[in-house]
Structures are given as structure tokens and as C-alpha cells.
Design a protein around this motif. Structure first.
Motif, PDB file in Angstrom:
ATOM      1  N   ASP A  58       0.818  -1.202   0.000  1.00  0.00           N
ATOM      2  CA  ASP A  58       0.000   0.000   0.000  1.00  0.00           C
ATOM      3  C   ASP A  58       0.860   1.264   0.000  1.00  0.00           C
ATOM      4  O   ASP A  58       0.942   1.989   1.002  1.00  0.00           O
ATOM      5  CB  ASP A  58      -0.945  -0.007   1.214  1.00  0.00           C
ATOM      6  N   PHE A  59       1.525   1.489  -1.113  1.00  0.00           N
ATOM      7  CA  PHE A  59       2.198   2.759  -1.377  1.00  0.00           C
ATOM      8  C   PHE A  59       2.375   2.870  -2.894  1.00  0.00           C
ATOM      9  O   PHE A  59       2.379   1.849  -3.588  1.00  0.00           O
ATOM     10  CB  PHE A  59       3.545   2.875  -0.656  1.00  0.00           C
ATOM     11  N   PRO A  60       2.480   4.088  -3.406  1.00  0.00           N
ATOM     12  CA  PRO A  60       2.613   4.227  -4.868  1.00  0.00           C
ATOM     13  C   PRO A  60       3.967   3.746  -5.358  1.00  0.00           C
ATOM     14  O   PRO A  60       4.984   3.915  -4.687  1.00  0.00           O
ATOM     15  CB  PRO A  60       2.426   5.730  -5.108  1.00  0.00           C
ATOM     16  N   PHE A  61       3.955   3.145  -6.532  1.00  0.00           N
ATOM     17  CA  PHE A  61       5.186   2.656  -7.151  1.00  0.00           C
ATOM     18  C   PHE A  61       5.730   3.619  -8.204  1.00  0.00           C
ATOM     19  O   PHE A  61       6.806   3.377  -8.748  1.00  0.00           O
ATOM     20  CB  PHE A  61       4.939   1.296  -7.813  1.00  0.00           C
ATOM     21  N   GLY A  62       4.986   4.675  -8.536  1.00  0.00           N
ATOM     22  CA  GLY A  62       5.441   5.582  -9.580  1.00  0.00           C
ATOM     23  C   GLY A  62       4.799   6.943  -9.452  1.00  0.00           C
ATOM     24  O   GLY A  62       3.857   7.152  -8.686  1.00  0.00           O
ATOM     25  N   LEU A  63       5.336   7.894 -10.219  1.00  0.00           N
ATOM     26  CA  LEU A  63       4.832   9.267 -10.268  1.00  0.00           C
ATOM     27  C   LEU A  63       4.062   9.492 -11.563  1.00  0.00           C
ATOM     28  O   LEU A  63       4.260   8.773 -12.547  1.00  0.00           O
ATOM     29  CB  LEU A  63       6.002  10.249 -10.195  1.00  0.00           C
ATOM     30  N   PRO A  64       3.173  10.493 -11.599  1.00  0.00           N
ATOM     31  CA  PRO A  64       2.437  10.782 -12.835  1.00  0.00           C
ATOM     32  C   PRO A  64       3.378  11.192 -13.974  1.00  0.00           C
ATOM     33  O   PRO A  64       4.301  11.994 -13.777  1.00  0.00           O
ATOM     34  CB  PRO A  64       1.528  11.951 -12.435  1.00  0.00           C
ATOM     35  N   ARG A 113      -2.790   7.544 -14.649  1.00  0.00           N
ATOM     36  CA  ARG A 113      -3.925   7.201 -15.502  1.00  0.00           C
ATOM     37  C   ARG A 113      -5.051   6.504 -14.756  1.00  0.00           C
ATOM     38  O   ARG A 113      -6.221   6.670 -15.082  1.00  0.00           O
ATOM     39  CB  ARG A 113      -3.471   6.300 -16.656  1.00  0.00           C
ATOM     40  N   PHE A 114      -4.715   5.730 -13.742  1.00  0.00           N
ATOM     41  CA  PHE A 114      -5.711   4.902 -13.078  1.00  0.00           C
ATOM     42  C   PHE A 114      -6.223   5.500 -11.773  1.00  0.00           C
ATOM     43  O   PHE A 114      -7.044   4.879 -11.087  1.00  0.00           O
ATOM     44  CB  PHE A 114      -5.128   3.518 -12.782  1.00  0.00           C
ATOM     45  N   ASP A 115      -5.760   6.686 -11.371  1.00  0.00           N
ATOM     46  CA  ASP A 115      -6.149   7.242 -10.074  1.00  0.00           C
ATOM     47  C   ASP A 115      -7.667   7.365  -9.941  1.00  0.00           C
ATOM     48  O   ASP A 115      -8.247   7.005  -8.913  1.00  0.00           O
ATOM     49  CB  ASP A 115      -5.497   8.609  -9.849  1.00  0.00           C
ATOM     50  N   LYS A 116      -8.311   7.890 -10.976  1.00  0.00           N
ATOM     51  CA  LYS A 116      -9.764   8.059 -10.902  1.00  0.00           C
ATOM     52  C   LYS A 116     -10.451   6.708 -10.848  1.00  0.00           C
ATOM     53  O   LYS A 116     -11.406   6.496 -10.079  1.00  0.00           O
ATOM     54  CB  LYS A 116     -10.260   8.870 -12.102  1.00  0.00           C
ATOM     55  N   LEU A 117      -9.963   5.764 -11.624  1.00  0.00           N
ATOM     56  CA  LEU A 117     -10.538   4.423 -11.658  1.00  0.00           C
ATOM     57  C   LEU A 117     -10.439   3.744 -10.292  1.00  0.00           C
ATOM     58  O   LEU A 117     -11.387   3.101  -9.820  1.00  0.00           O
ATOM     59  CB  LEU A 117      -9.805   3.585 -12.720  1.00  0.00           C
ATOM     60  N   ALA A 118      -9.291   3.888  -9.642  1.00  0.00           N
ATOM     61  CA  ALA A 118      -9.057   3.231  -8.356  1.00  0.00           C
ATOM     62  C   ALA A 118      -9.507   4.066  -7.167  1.00  0.00           C
ATOM     63  O   ALA A 118      -9.623   3.544  -6.054  1.00  0.00           O
ATOM     64  CB  ALA A 118      -7.570   2.905  -8.212  1.00  0.00           C
ATOM     65  N   GLY A 119      -9.749   5.364  -7.387  1.00  0.00           N
ATOM     66  CA  GLY A 119     -10.078   6.241  -6.269  1.00  0.00           C
ATOM     67  C   GLY A 119      -8.886   6.536  -5.386  1.00  0.00           C
ATOM     68  O   GLY A 119      -9.040   6.866  -4.211  1.00  0.00           O
ATOM     69  N   SER A 120      -7.685   6.449  -5.958  1.00  0.00           N
ATOM     70  CA  SER A 120      -6.460   6.622  -5.177  1.00  0.00           C
ATOM     71  C   SER A 120      -6.001   8.075  -5.171  1.00  0.00           C
ATOM     72  O   SER A 120      -6.303   8.849  -6.080  1.00  0.00           O
ATOM     73  CB  SER A 120      -5.346   5.732  -5.746  1.00  0.00           C
ATOM     74  N   SER A 121      -5.241   8.439  -4.128  1.00  0.00           N
ATOM     75  CA  SER A 121      -4.682   9.779  -4.032  1.00  0.00           C
ATOM     76  C   SER A 121      -3.557   9.953  -5.044  1.00  0.00           C
ATOM     77  O   SER A 121      -2.855   8.984  -5.375  1.00  0.00           O
ATOM     78  CB  SER A 121      -4.122  10.027  -2.617  1.00  0.00           C
ATOM     79  N   PRO A 122      -3.359  11.174  -5.546  1.00  0.00           N
ATOM     80  CA  PRO A 122      -2.216  11.412  -6.444  1.00  0.00           C
ATOM     81  C   PRO A 122      -0.904  11.040  -5.748  1.00  0.00           C
ATOM     82  O   PRO A 122      -0.706  11.374  -4.574  1.00  0.00           O
ATOM     83  CB  PRO A 122      -2.285  12.918  -6.721  1.00  0.00           C
TER      84      PRO A 122
END
Length: 269
Positions: A58-64, A113-122
Motif C-alpha cells: 500500500d504505497f505508490p510505485f510511480g509518479l504521474p 492514468r488509473f487514479d480516478k478508476l481506483a479512487g487513489s490519491s495522487p
């Protein structure tokens, strides 16, 4: 072995990194135990040990990509992460704050790309929650351990790390009900009920993942009693990792169109 990780970028005895360890068979995910790490070094040591696992972290693996390109940083994932790891947290905050300040209201942050789909924070967000610092602290540990990160980095195929997001699965099961808080005053009876309902939904296998969580009575009570929700989040990531394991190598359910700079959250979409 399967694992789900609830991560803290500044782990302590009060707020450790948690690993929910378990196995899956016949659509049932058995929680074995939860391990705790009070330092990044201890967590990094565990990642390097020669064992086989598939994990949801549960942490981001990449930046936008839009952010990286705007800043002129390397657009190859490994080189970008090396550059990012070389910055201090104040430098990250100042750089990202300047990016946001120059953008119009309503679209301050760049998104993957998937933030909205997953509901995840930037993943560039440095407060509430500070996921930018989580990425900064965690991804170098994965690289130092040379784990395999499908779609981003080819490492040891016996240790497979996938980006997970417990909120994605939790919302599917109990909608947007709040089930956790680190603040004592907000650890309410309603949130306790929400945790119990979430645990019951996991045990009954109500999600589209097609998996049922198997707990002992003591484990169920412990998950419900953890008002921070950290241990339950680790278990949610464990279930996502089990889904990925069932999809199998080499992509573990990740889409073919995955952006090799941004990555993807397992089971999103």
C-alpha cells in the motif's frame, strides 16, 4: 507465500509497518500472522531475505507521467526513481508545491492514468496522506532488494511486488463508510461497526475478486479492535495479492496498456 503491506514512511513502535502473511487455496485466503517492523532498515532486511512471495504493498510505485515530463526528470522508471530517491523531503515538498501553485484551481495535482478508476490519491501528494513520502521511502527498498515489479522492473521472480490499495477493495464492500482513524477522538463506535462489517464481507467473499478470507476468532477480534485500521488494511492488500497470484505470471492481472513509468494498482479496472 502471500503478503499484504500497510506501510509507514516513518515507522515507529506505535505506528509500525505491518505485513499480513498468508496463503490461498481453493478461493480461500488464510491469514497466518501479522508481522511488525519499527524501522525502514528492518523492513528492508526482510525484503532481501531469500524466500518466495507475492505481495501487495500500500504505497505508490510511480509518479504521474505529466509531472515527470513537466519537471524534466528521467522518464525511464528506474532512473526516475533513482533521481527521486536522491531528493530530500523538503525538496520534494517545495518542487511539488511549486507545480501545484502554477496550475488552476480544481486541477492542482497531476494524476496517474488509473487514479480516478481506483479512487487513489495522487502519488505526488505530500499531505493527507503523504504518499509522495511513502514512495520516496519504500521504492528504494524494493530496488535494493531486487524484487520483481511487474511492468516496471525485472528482478528476482521469486519475490513479486505489486502496488495495492486497500481503499479500492474496502469501497467495493462497504461503500464510502469510514472504518479507521489514527486520532483517538475519531475512533468511534460507527467506525468499529464498519470494520466488523468489512471483515464479514471479506469472509463471505462478496467482492468481484472471488475470494473468501479465512480468520480465526482471535484474528477477527484483533482486526476489529485495531481502530487505526492498519492491520485491516494489510489484510485487504493480502486479498488483492491473492487475486493477483491467481492471475499468474508474468503480469499478475495488470493490463497490457500499463504505463511503464506510472505503474498500476492491482485489481483496478
Amino acid at each position: 507465500m502471500l503478503l499484504g503491506c500497510d506501510f509507514s514512511s516513518t515507522p515507529t513502535r506505535r505506528k509500525p509497518i505491518l505485513l499480513a502473511l498468508g496463503e490461498e487455496a481453493g478461493g480461500r485466503v488464510q491469514l497466518a500472522r501479522i508481522e511488525r517492523f519499527e524501522s525502514l532498515a528492518a523492513f528492508g532486511d526482510w525484503l532481501r531475505e531469500p524466500r518466495e512471495w507475492i505481495g501487495g504493498f500500500d504505497f505508490p510505485f510511480g509518479l504521474p507521467r505529466a509531472l515527470v515530463e513537466h519537471l524534466g526528470w528521467p522518464t525511464a522508471w528506474r532512473e526516475c526513481m533513482r533521481h527521486y530517491a536522491g531528493l530530500t523531503r523538503p525538496q520534494i515538498r517545495e518542487t511539488f508545491a511549486a507545480y501545484c501553485a502554477a496550475r488552476p484551481a480544481g486541477s492542482k495535482f497531476a494524476h496517474r492514468r488509473f487514479d480516478k478508476l481506483a479512487g487513489s490519491s495522487p502519488s505526488m501528494k505530500w499531505v493527507n496522506p503523504p504518499v509522495a513520502y511513502m514512495l520516496h521511502a519504500a521504492v528504494p527498498l524494493l530496488l535494493a532488494a531486487d524484487v520483481d515489479i511487474p511492468g516496471l522492473h525485472a528482478g528476482d521472480p521469486r519475490r513479486v511486488a505489486l502496488e495495492a490499495y486497500p481503499g479500492l477493495l474496502a469501497r467495493e464492500l462497504i461503500a464510502r463508510r469510514s472504518y479507521k482513524s489514527d486520532e483517538k477522538a475519531k475512533q468511534t463506535p460507527d467506525r468499529l461497526i464498519a470494520r466488523k462489517d468489512l471483515i464479514t464481507a471479506l469472509e463471505q467473499g462478496r467482492s468481484r475478486l472471488g475470494l473468501r478470507l479465512k480468520l480465526t476468532h482471535a484474528q477477527r477480534d484483533a482486526l476489529a479492535e485495531d481502530a487505526s485500521g492498519d492491520s485491516l488494511d494489510a489484510v485487504l492488500c493480502l486479498v488483492q495479492a491473492a487475486w493477483a497470484a491467481r492471475q499468474g505470471a508474468p503480469r499478475y492481472g495488470l493490463p497490457e496498456e500499463l504505463d511503464p513509468l506510472e505503474g498500476w494498482i492491482v485489481s483496478a479496472g
